[in-house]
Motif scaffolding. Structure first.
Motif, PDB file in Angstrom:
ATOM      1  N   ALA A 151       0.840  -1.200   0.000  1.00 16.35           N
ATOM      2  CA  ALA A 151       0.000   0.000   0.000  1.00 16.35           C
ATOM      3  C   ALA A 151       0.873   1.248   0.000  1.00 16.35           C
ATOM      4  O   ALA A 151       0.579   2.232  -0.690  1.00 16.35           O
ATOM      5  N   MET A 152       1.953   1.201   0.754  1.00 14.58           N
ATOM      6  CA  MET A 152       2.881   2.336   0.770  1.00 14.58           C
ATOM      7  C   MET A 152       3.503   2.537  -0.612  1.00 14.58           C
ATOM      8  O   MET A 152       3.683   3.673  -1.072  1.00 14.58           O
ATOM      9  N   ARG A 153       3.816   1.448  -1.301  1.00 14.53           N
ATOM     10  CA  ARG A 153       4.402   1.550  -2.645  1.00 14.53           C
ATOM     11  C   ARG A 153       3.432   2.196  -3.639  1.00 14.53           C
ATOM     12  O   ARG A 153       3.859   2.825  -4.605  1.00 14.53           O
ATOM     13  N   CYS A 154       2.141   2.033  -3.400  1.00 10.03           N
ATOM     14  CA  CYS A 154       1.151   2.691  -4.268  1.00 10.03           C
ATOM     15  C   CYS A 154       1.305   4.206  -4.197  1.00 10.03           C
ATOM     16  O   CYS A 154       1.170   4.900  -5.221  1.00 10.03           O
ATOM     17  N   PHE A 155       1.576   4.727  -3.028  1.00  9.16           N
ATOM     18  CA  PHE A 155       1.792   6.166  -2.890  1.00  9.16           C
ATOM     19  C   PHE A 155       3.093   6.585  -3.566  1.00  9.16           C
ATOM     20  O   PHE A 155       3.155   7.627  -4.221  1.00  9.16           O
ATOM     21  N   LEU A 156       4.127   5.794  -3.418  1.00  3.18           N
ATOM     22  CA  LEU A 156       5.407   6.122  -4.035  1.00  3.18           C
ATOM     23  C   LEU A 156       5.325   6.066  -5.559  1.00  3.18           C
ATOM     24  O   LEU A 156       6.053   6.780  -6.252  1.00  3.18           O
ATOM     25  N   ALA A 157       4.438   5.220  -6.074  1.00  4.15           N
ATOM     26  CA  ALA A 157       4.295   5.091  -7.530  1.00  4.15           C
ATOM     27  C   ALA A 157       3.269   6.058  -8.113  1.00  4.15           C
ATOM     28  O   ALA A 157       3.097   6.107  -9.331  1.00  4.15           O
ATOM     29  N   ASP A 158       2.594   6.815  -7.257  1.00  4.88           N
ATOM     30  CA  ASP A 158       1.566   7.747  -7.725  1.00  4.88           C
ATOM     31  C   ASP A 158       2.183   8.777  -8.665  1.00  4.88           C
ATOM     32  O   ASP A 158       3.164   9.442  -8.324  1.00  4.88           O
ATOM     33  N   LYS A 159       1.602   8.928  -9.849  1.00  2.79           N
ATOM     34  CA  LYS A 159       2.159   9.808 -10.874  1.00  2.79           C
ATOM     35  C   LYS A 159       1.739  11.269 -10.714  1.00  2.79           C
ATOM     36  O   LYS A 159       2.295  12.138 -11.387  1.00  2.79           O
ATOM     37  N   SER A 160       0.763  11.533  -9.861  1.00  2.00           N
ATOM     38  CA  SER A 160       0.320  12.917  -9.694  1.00  2.00           C
ATOM     39  C   SER A 160       1.406  13.725  -9.002  1.00  2.00           C
ATOM     40  O   SER A 160       2.166  13.213  -8.180  1.00  2.00           O
ATOM     41  N   GLN A 161       1.466  14.989  -9.364  1.00  2.00           N
ATOM     42  CA  GLN A 161       2.511  15.875  -8.847  1.00  2.00           C
ATOM     43  C   GLN A 161       1.958  16.778  -7.743  1.00  2.00           C
ATOM     44  O   GLN A 161       0.780  17.155  -7.775  1.00  2.00           O
ATOM     45  N   PRO A 162       2.818  17.125  -6.777  1.00  2.00           N
ATOM     46  CA  PRO A 162       4.189  16.668  -6.574  1.00  2.00           C
ATOM     47  C   PRO A 162       4.213  15.250  -6.002  1.00  2.00           C
ATOM     48  O   PRO A 162       3.218  14.798  -5.440  1.00  2.00           O
ATOM     49  N   PRO A 163       5.328  14.547  -6.120  1.00  2.00           N
ATOM     50  CA  PRO A 163       5.407  13.179  -5.602  1.00  2.00           C
ATOM     51  C   PRO A 163       5.495  13.165  -4.077  1.00  2.00           C
ATOM     52  O   PRO A 163       5.802  14.182  -3.445  1.00  2.00           O
ATOM     53  N   VAL A 164       5.223  12.015  -3.507  1.00  2.00           N
ATOM     54  CA  VAL A 164       5.422  11.820  -2.068  1.00  2.00           C
ATOM     55  C   VAL A 164       6.917  11.794  -1.786  1.00  2.00           C
ATOM     56  O   VAL A 164       7.671  11.044  -2.408  1.00  2.00           O
ATOM     57  N   GLU A 165       7.357  12.635  -0.852  1.00  2.00           N
ATOM     58  CA  GLU A 165       8.785  12.788  -0.582  1.00  2.00           C
ATOM     59  C   GLU A 165       9.187  12.347   0.819  1.00  2.00           C
ATOM     60  O   GLU A 165      10.370  12.142   1.088  1.00  2.00           O
ATOM     61  N   LEU A 166       8.230  12.228   1.724  1.00  2.00           N
ATOM     62  CA  LEU A 166       8.553  11.866   3.105  1.00  2.00           C
ATOM     63  C   LEU A 166       7.455  10.976   3.662  1.00  2.00           C
ATOM     64  O   LEU A 166       6.270  11.325   3.578  1.00  2.00           O
ATOM     65  N   ILE A 167       7.846   9.799   4.190  1.00  2.00           N
ATOM     66  CA  ILE A 167       6.875   8.859   4.746  1.00  2.00           C
ATOM     67  C   ILE A 167       7.272   8.486   6.172  1.00  2.00           C
ATOM     68  O   ILE A 167       8.414   8.092   6.428  1.00  2.00           O
ATOM     69  N   TRP A 168       6.323   8.628   7.063  1.00  2.00           N
ATOM     70  CA  TRP A 168       6.458   8.138   8.434  1.00  2.00           C
ATOM     71  C   TRP A 168       5.511   6.956   8.602  1.00  2.00           C
ATOM     72  O   TRP A 168       4.424   6.914   8.002  1.00  2.00           O
ATOM     73  N   ALA A 169       5.898   5.998   9.436  1.00  2.00           N
ATOM     74  CA  ALA A 169       5.043   4.850   9.722  1.00  2.00           C
ATOM     75  C   ALA A 169       5.193   4.461  11.178  1.00  2.00           C
ATOM     76  O   ALA A 169       6.294   4.546  11.744  1.00  2.00           O
ATOM     77  N   VAL A 170       4.085   4.027  11.765  1.00  2.00           N
ATOM     78  CA  VAL A 170       4.087   3.589  13.158  1.00  2.00           C
ATOM     79  C   VAL A 170       3.378   2.243  13.224  1.00  2.00           C
ATOM     80  O   VAL A 170       2.271   2.081  12.692  1.00  2.00           O
ATOM     81  N   GLY A 171       4.015   1.270  13.866  1.00  2.00           N
ATOM     82  CA  GLY A 171       3.433  -0.052  14.001  1.00  2.00           C
ATOM     83  C   GLY A 171       3.765  -0.671  15.337  1.00  2.00           C
ATOM     84  O   GLY A 171       4.337  -0.019  16.224  1.00  2.00           O
ATOM     85  N   ASP A 172       3.453  -1.963  15.464  1.00  2.00           N
ATOM     86  CA  ASP A 172       3.693  -2.626  16.750  1.00  2.00           C
ATOM     87  C   ASP A 172       4.068  -4.097  16.610  1.00  2.00           C
ATOM     88  O   ASP A 172       4.455  -4.721  17.599  1.00  2.00           O
ATOM     89  N   ASN A 173       3.946  -4.683  15.398  1.00  2.00           N
ATOM     90  CA  ASN A 173       4.115  -6.122  15.290  1.00  2.00           C
ATOM     91  C   ASN A 173       4.862  -6.477  14.005  1.00  2.00           C
ATOM     92  O   ASN A 173       5.104  -5.628  13.150  1.00  2.00           O
ATOM     93  N   LEU A 174       5.165  -7.765  13.859  1.00  5.88           N
ATOM     94  CA  LEU A 174       5.954  -8.210  12.708  1.00  5.88           C
ATOM     95  C   LEU A 174       5.223  -8.004  11.387  1.00  5.88           C
ATOM     96  O   LEU A 174       5.871  -7.864  10.341  1.00  5.88           O
ATOM     97  N   ASN A 175       3.893  -7.995  11.403  1.00  4.12           N
ATOM     98  CA  ASN A 175       3.173  -7.759  10.156  1.00  4.12           C
ATOM     99  C   ASN A 175       3.311  -6.312   9.684  1.00  4.12           C
ATOM    100  O   ASN A 175       2.870  -5.971   8.589  1.00  4.12           O
ATOM    101  N   ASP A 176       3.915  -5.459  10.511  1.00  4.46           N
ATOM    102  CA  ASP A 176       4.194  -4.081  10.120  1.00  4.46           C
ATOM    103  C   ASP A 176       5.634  -3.883   9.651  1.00  4.46           C
ATOM    104  O   ASP A 176       5.998  -2.790   9.206  1.00  4.46           O
ATOM    105  N   LEU A 177       6.465  -4.929   9.755  1.00  8.69           N
ATOM    106  CA  LEU A 177       7.904  -4.761   9.577  1.00  8.69           C
ATOM    107  C   LEU A 177       8.284  -4.236   8.202  1.00  8.69           C
ATOM    108  O   LEU A 177       9.088  -3.298   8.080  1.00  8.69           O
ATOM    109  N   GLU A 178       7.730  -4.821   7.144  1.00  7.18           N
ATOM    110  CA  GLU A 178       8.090  -4.378   5.798  1.00  7.18           C
ATOM    111  C   GLU A 178       7.669  -2.932   5.559  1.00  7.18           C
ATOM    112  O   GLU A 178       8.378  -2.160   4.906  1.00  7.18           O
ATOM    113  N   MET A 179       6.529  -2.556   6.081  1.00  6.43           N
ATOM    114  CA  MET A 179       6.087  -1.172   5.970  1.00  6.43           C
ATOM    115  C   MET A 179       7.045  -0.242   6.707  1.00  6.43           C
ATOM    116  O   MET A 179       7.413   0.822   6.203  1.00  6.43           O
TER     117      MET A 179
END
Length: 496
Positions: free
Chosen positions: A422-450
């Motif tokens: 889902a995060m990669r969808c934002f990075l691949a978004d073609k609309s301008q300006p592009p996403v330049e800074l991403i923060w993420a907060v999680g708590d478990n291993l299913n959040d690790l890749e994000m």
């Protein structure tokens, strides 16, 4: 120009205060203004309402605006309160509950160039016992959703109301005791829902011409969702009134609801924002898991515990088996659990500060959209991404639809279903300006890749020590730890 405007507001505010102090028996109504980011016009609307002799008080219900709406409304003489949950309908309900007068008048926060005396005009049918619920009729034609969705549907299901010019207009007057007996929709369907509920309750309806009206138009990308929500509100009332006999129409509810769960719609909400904050739901925003709380409420806890965190199941299989546990559970139970689930302290303030700093904020969850969307509105986030359960006639059929945003473009990916996609969808978004800074907060291993993919990653109450061993992930004890850091770094990124 700005100084002249401020002087005008100051003079108007002094006049309004004098008027407020000198109010006589004509002051009979509470004016409620639901507002979200209306700093540009809110003072003008408050000043307008206070200048009307029928206005006894003005309450602005702030939907956690990230601009100066609340401050400016208070300066203009309004009482200001924060909505209990994101959504115009909730704000309208909260305002009615706080009103100290029996007559309640709703105005929008983006109105301009109003003719004098509209509050009085709307109240007159109520005072004369000619009506219990009054809709404003204004000179301009109805919008696209009004003309193409609301009016044709009313003509079919409620022909006695087909003459109303603006059934979706938010300028309304009603008796408080009536408003306390009818349901406020959370979404764009609120105005149609109130009208129909009042009608079905036997209230006397009236329409008052208030002349020309100017306000900001809805963005084009919101119109489809608005039409869907208005349709759902009308279909719902038609069914309850015994005027709807095609049960297949209920399947349309799910298609309409799922519009907001799609990544295409979510990307359309970005509107130029370059910073993104993604929050895991279960264990991060909420200390407990939604599925576990729902299972406790429906007698499925023992069965759920056996399925949770089973190492031999892949994520999709486990999710599908859990969804089957909730077959035959009514959607209202899902919603009730989501509305009462504990929110971790500091989350709401953190989200508000993030949005003020220019972040688009989303709740990203392996759980269900029916719950995640309520949680995101409770914390005033911009969107939710989660999987969807399908409902037949408001009852869960146990079928799970994996959100495509969680699936990779590459079928050979090592993470076939993951929040990082889902995060990669934002990075691949073609609309301008592009996403330049991403923060993420999680708590478990299913959040690790994000968390690995984010520019800044944080864990709270981590469920696995592996998260703390990962370079680039910072442990936080509470969300308040992030507010100052977030504001500072976002400002630097935007300036750069």
């Amino acid at each position: 120009m700005k100084s002249k405007y401020r002087h005008w507001v100051f003079v108007k505010r002094k006049k309004n205060r004098r008027t407020h102090q000198q109010r006589d028996s004509n002051a009979c109504a509470t004016v409620v203004i639901p507002a979200l980011n209306e700093a540009r016009r809110i003072q003008e609307v408050v000043a307008y309402a206070l200048a009307d002799s029928a206005t006894a008080e003005v309450i602005v219900v702030d939907d956690s605006s990230i601009d100066d709406t609340a401050m400016l409304a208070r300066q203009a003489g309004a009482k200001v309160m924060t909505s209990s949950m994101l959504g115009k309908g909730v704000s309208m309900r909260d305002g009615a509950a706080a009103a100290t007068h029996d007559l309640v008048v709703y105005l929008d926060g983006d109105l301009t160039n109003l003719r004098p005396g509209i509050v009085t005009s709307l109240c007159l049918p109520l005072l004369n016992e000619g009506a219990d619920f009054v809709k404003a009729r204004f000179g301009r034609g109805g919008g696209r959703v009004t003309e193409l969705t609301a009016k044709p549907m009313l003509k079919v299901f409620f022909p006695e109301l087909a003459h109303l010019a603006q059934p979706l207009g938010g300028i309304i007057a009603a008796r408080k005791r009536l408003l306390q007996t009818i349901r406020f929709e959370d979404d764009y369907g609120v105005d149609a829902g109130l009208l129909l509920d009042a009608h079905l309750a036997g209230a006397k309806l009236a329409e008052v011409d208030i002349g020309l009206l100017e306000h900001d138009s809805q963005p084009l990308q919101d119109l489809s969702l608005m039409a869907n929500e208005v349709s759902r509100a009308i279909f719902d009332r038609a069914k309850k009134a015994g005027r709807l006999h095609v049960e297949q129409v209920t399947a349309m509810y799910e298609n309409q609801r799922q519009v907001a769960a799609g990544i295409d719609y979510v990307l359309s909400l970005r509107r130029g924002r370059r910073c993104l904050l993604l929050l895991d739901m279960d264990g991060t925003v909420t200390p407990s898991r939604f599925a576990l709380e729902l299972a406790r409420n429906t007698g499925n806890e023992a069965a759920l515990v056996q399925l949770l965190d089973t190492p031999h199941d892949d994520a999709i299989t486990r999710s599908e088996r859990i969804a089957e546990l909730f077959r035959f559970i009514h959607k209202q139970q899902f919603e009730q659990v989501a509305r009462t689930l504990e929110i971790r302290p500091g989350v709401i303030e953190f989200v508000k500060q993030a949005r003020r700093a220019g972040f688009m904020v989303g709740v990203v969850s392996d759980s269900y959209f029916v719950a995640a969307d309520i949680i995101r509105r409770r914390i005033f986030a911009d969107f939710a991404l989660a999987h969807t359960l399908t409902f037949d006639g408001e009852v869960c059929n146990g079928q799970l639809q994996i959100n495509p945003a969680f699936l990779p473009d590459d079928v050979n990916s090592v993470t076939p279903i993951c929040k990082s996609n889902a995060m990669r969808c934002f990075l691949a978004d073609k609309s301008q300006p592009p996403v330049e800074l991403i923060w993420a907060v999680g708590d478990n291993l299913n959040d690790l890749e994000m968390l690995r993919l984010a520019d800044n990653a944080f864990v709270i109450d981590p469920k696995s020590p592996k998260l703390l061993e990962e370079p680039g992930i910072t442990l936080i004890s509470e969300f308040n730890d992030l507010v100052e850091l977030l504001t500072h770094e976002a400002s630097e990124s935007i300036e750069a």
